[in-house]
Design an enzyme around this catalytic site. Sequence first.
Site, mmCIF file in Angstrom:
data_model
loop_
_atom_site.group_PDB
_atom_site.id
_atom_site.type_symbol
_atom_site.label_atom_id
_atom_site.label_comp_id
_atom_site.label_asym_id
_atom_site.label_seq_id
_atom_site.Cartn_x
_atom_site.Cartn_y
_atom_site.Cartn_z
ATOM 1 N N TYR A 185 0.830 -1.201 0.000
ATOM 2 C CA TYR A 185 0.000 0.000 0.000
ATOM 3 C C TYR A 185 0.867 1.254 0.000
ATOM 4 O O TYR A 185 2.087 1.199 0.190
ATOM 5 C CB TYR A 185 -0.957 -0.004 1.204
ATOM 6 C CG TYR A 185 -0.319 0.338 2.536
ATOM 7 C CD1 TYR A 185 0.501 -0.563 3.203
ATOM 8 C CD2 TYR A 185 -0.535 1.587 3.130
ATOM 9 C CE1 TYR A 185 1.080 -0.239 4.426
ATOM 10 C CE2 TYR A 185 0.037 1.919 4.353
ATOM 11 C CZ TYR A 185 0.840 1.001 4.997
ATOM 12 O OH TYR A 185 1.421 1.329 6.190
ATOM 13 N N ARG A 189 8.314 4.051 -4.643
ATOM 14 C CA ARG A 189 8.282 3.146 -3.479
ATOM 15 C C ARG A 189 7.246 2.042 -3.688
ATOM 16 O O ARG A 189 7.474 0.886 -3.305
ATOM 17 C CB ARG A 189 7.996 3.926 -2.192
ATOM 18 C CG ARG A 189 8.088 3.032 -0.964
ATOM 19 C CD ARG A 189 7.990 3.821 0.324
ATOM 20 N NE ARG A 189 6.702 4.473 0.482
ATOM 21 C CZ ARG A 189 6.394 5.264 1.492
ATOM 22 N NH1 ARG A 189 7.280 5.510 2.445
ATOM 23 N NH2 ARG A 189 5.209 5.832 1.577
ATOM 24 N N ARG A 221 -7.763 -20.596 -1.172
ATOM 25 C CA ARG A 221 -6.704 -20.412 -0.185
ATOM 26 C C ARG A 221 -5.592 -21.432 -0.369
ATOM 27 O O ARG A 221 -5.809 -22.641 -0.277
ATOM 28 C CB ARG A 221 -7.267 -20.512 1.239
ATOM 29 C CG ARG A 221 -6.201 -20.197 2.289
ATOM 30 C CD ARG A 221 -6.697 -20.276 3.711
ATOM 31 N NE ARG A 221 -5.620 -19.953 4.642
ATOM 32 C CZ ARG A 221 -4.686 -20.822 5.059
ATOM 33 N NH1 ARG A 221 -4.705 -22.065 4.624
ATOM 34 N NH2 ARG A 221 -3.733 -20.450 5.887
ATOM 35 N N HIS A 246 -1.076 -21.038 0.125
ATOM 36 C CA HIS A 246 0.002 -20.074 0.313
ATOM 37 C C HIS A 246 0.704 -19.719 -1.000
ATOM 38 O O HIS A 246 1.094 -18.584 -1.215
ATOM 39 C CB HIS A 246 1.055 -20.615 1.296
ATOM 40 C CG HIS A 246 0.597 -20.617 2.725
ATOM 41 N ND1 HIS A 246 -0.534 -21.274 3.156
ATOM 42 C CD2 HIS A 246 1.128 -20.043 3.835
ATOM 43 C CE1 HIS A 246 -0.678 -21.110 4.454
ATOM 44 N NE2 HIS A 246 0.313 -20.356 4.900
ATOM 45 N N LYS A 288 6.346 -1.747 2.074
ATOM 46 C CA LYS A 288 5.122 -1.170 2.655
ATOM 47 C C LYS A 288 3.987 -2.153 2.415
ATOM 48 O O LYS A 288 3.158 -1.965 1.512
ATOM 49 C CB LYS A 288 4.854 0.214 2.035
ATOM 50 C CG LYS A 288 3.951 1.094 2.901
ATOM 51 C CD LYS A 288 4.100 2.546 2.520
ATOM 52 C CE LYS A 288 3.119 3.460 3.231
ATOM 53 N NZ LYS A 288 3.215 3.515 4.673
ATOM 54 N N GLU A 332 12.520 2.618 13.866
ATOM 55 C CA GLU A 332 11.505 3.617 13.501
ATOM 56 C C GLU A 332 10.378 3.511 14.511
ATOM 57 O O GLU A 332 10.530 2.886 15.551
ATOM 58 C CB GLU A 332 11.030 3.369 12.061
ATOM 59 C CG GLU A 332 10.420 1.992 11.854
ATOM 60 C CD GLU A 332 9.901 1.757 10.441
ATOM 61 O OE1 GLU A 332 9.768 2.718 9.675
ATOM 62 O OE2 GLU A 332 9.596 0.588 10.122
HETATM 63 N N1 PDD Z 1 2.801 5.272 7.586
HETATM 64 N N2 PDD Z 1 7.477 3.900 8.963
HETATM 65 C C1 PDD Z 1 6.320 3.211 8.997
HETATM 66 C C2 PDD Z 1 6.297 1.880 9.653
HETATM 67 C C3 PDD Z 1 5.159 3.773 8.415
HETATM 68 O O1 PDD Z 1 4.005 3.088 8.433
HETATM 69 C C4 PDD Z 1 5.229 5.064 7.828
HETATM 70 C C5 PDD Z 1 4.035 5.718 7.191
HETATM 71 C C6 PDD Z 1 6.461 5.728 7.827
HETATM 72 C C7 PDD Z 1 6.626 7.096 7.188
HETATM 73 O O2 PDD Z 1 6.508 7.021 5.777
HETATM 74 P P1 PDD Z 1 6.010 8.286 4.930
HETATM 75 O O3 PDD Z 1 6.853 9.415 5.330
HETATM 76 O O4 PDD Z 1 6.209 7.875 3.528
HETATM 77 O O5 PDD Z 1 4.561 8.498 5.291
HETATM 78 C C8 PDD Z 1 7.560 5.117 8.396
HETATM 79 C C9 PDD Z 1 1.617 5.699 6.895
HETATM 80 C C10 PDD Z 1 1.364 7.154 6.984
HETATM 81 C C11 PDD Z 1 0.459 4.834 7.336
HETATM 82 O O6 PDD Z 1 0.654 3.631 7.399
HETATM 83 O O7 PDD Z 1 -0.637 5.343 7.584
#
Ligand code: PDD
Length: 281
Positions: free
Chosen positions: A35, A54, A102, A104, A149, A181
């Site tokens: 996403y 990304r 379903r 994997h 992501k 993070e």
């Molecule tokens: N989250 N690290 C994680 C684990 C995140 O989920 C996000 C962003 C970031 C920052 O990424 P960016 O600057 O590209 O938003 C770092 C989004 C906002 C969310 O999941 O809602």
Amino acid sequence: MSAEPIVHLNGEYLPIGQAKVSVLDRGFIYGDGVYEVIPVYGRKPFRMPHHLARLQRSLDGIRLANPHDDAQWSALVDALVARQPFDDQSVYLQVTRGVAKRDHAFPLGVAPTVFMMSSPLPTPTPEQVERGVAVVTAEDNRWHRCDLKTTSLLGNVLMRQLAVDADALETVMFRDGLLTEASASNVMVVRNGIVLAPPKDNFILPGITYDAAADFTRAAGFAFEIRPVTRAEALGADEMWLSSSTKEVLAVTTLDGRPFAGGRPGPVFKRVHATFQAGKR
Ligand code: PDD
């Protein structure tokens, strides 16, 4: 105009209540998808090429073909943005490996599911900017591909709830003594007037706002140094910031229930935040 928000599902624009996905969608069964969250200021997506790059990287990382090229994605996002009644938006888009029995193993010949929605952009409140925010800390127990992501966010969800339970905004994580993070934000610290950020390796999401913060930090005349940050350096830092598409940059002023960094946003934060505000549109 319909009272319900209009969303995009597999090429159609429809009220959110009418957007339905099969229970066999691999996003539902496995969290098998990726996403993006794209902030939109004044109906203009912020750093769109970075978000699309990304997205491609995440899709490559889970071996899923991109259903659209960049021009098509831009057109789809613009069309969704145009259908909302507000100017500043947060576009959420996700691509899953589609609907299949379903198993994997990747299904063959299955179309991915593409879903997009847009909400009013929840930018930080003046109070959060001026007084800073609270975080808790925890050991990072997520998988080793935090750079993708993906919609498999249970690790992040459990981390965020630790913050909620403590009336804090975020959970800042450490892995093997190094800062990674937060549950949905990147984290950087300031020591001796230099902003330090962990490298964009497989343990953190390469945040688009992280890059924007780096640019705005340098534009404000400070050094932005990318290198591993130890727990001791983070906990003893002059300032700590969170960055994300919806938080922009925020200063941490409470950590694990105690005042942090003097309990007020620091001078480097104030300068960079102002530069960010002036440059974000
Ligand atoms: N989250 N690290 C994680 C684990 C995140 O989920 C996000 C962003 C970031 C920052 O990424 P960016 O600057 O590209 O938003 C770092 C989004 C906002 C969310 O999941 O809602």
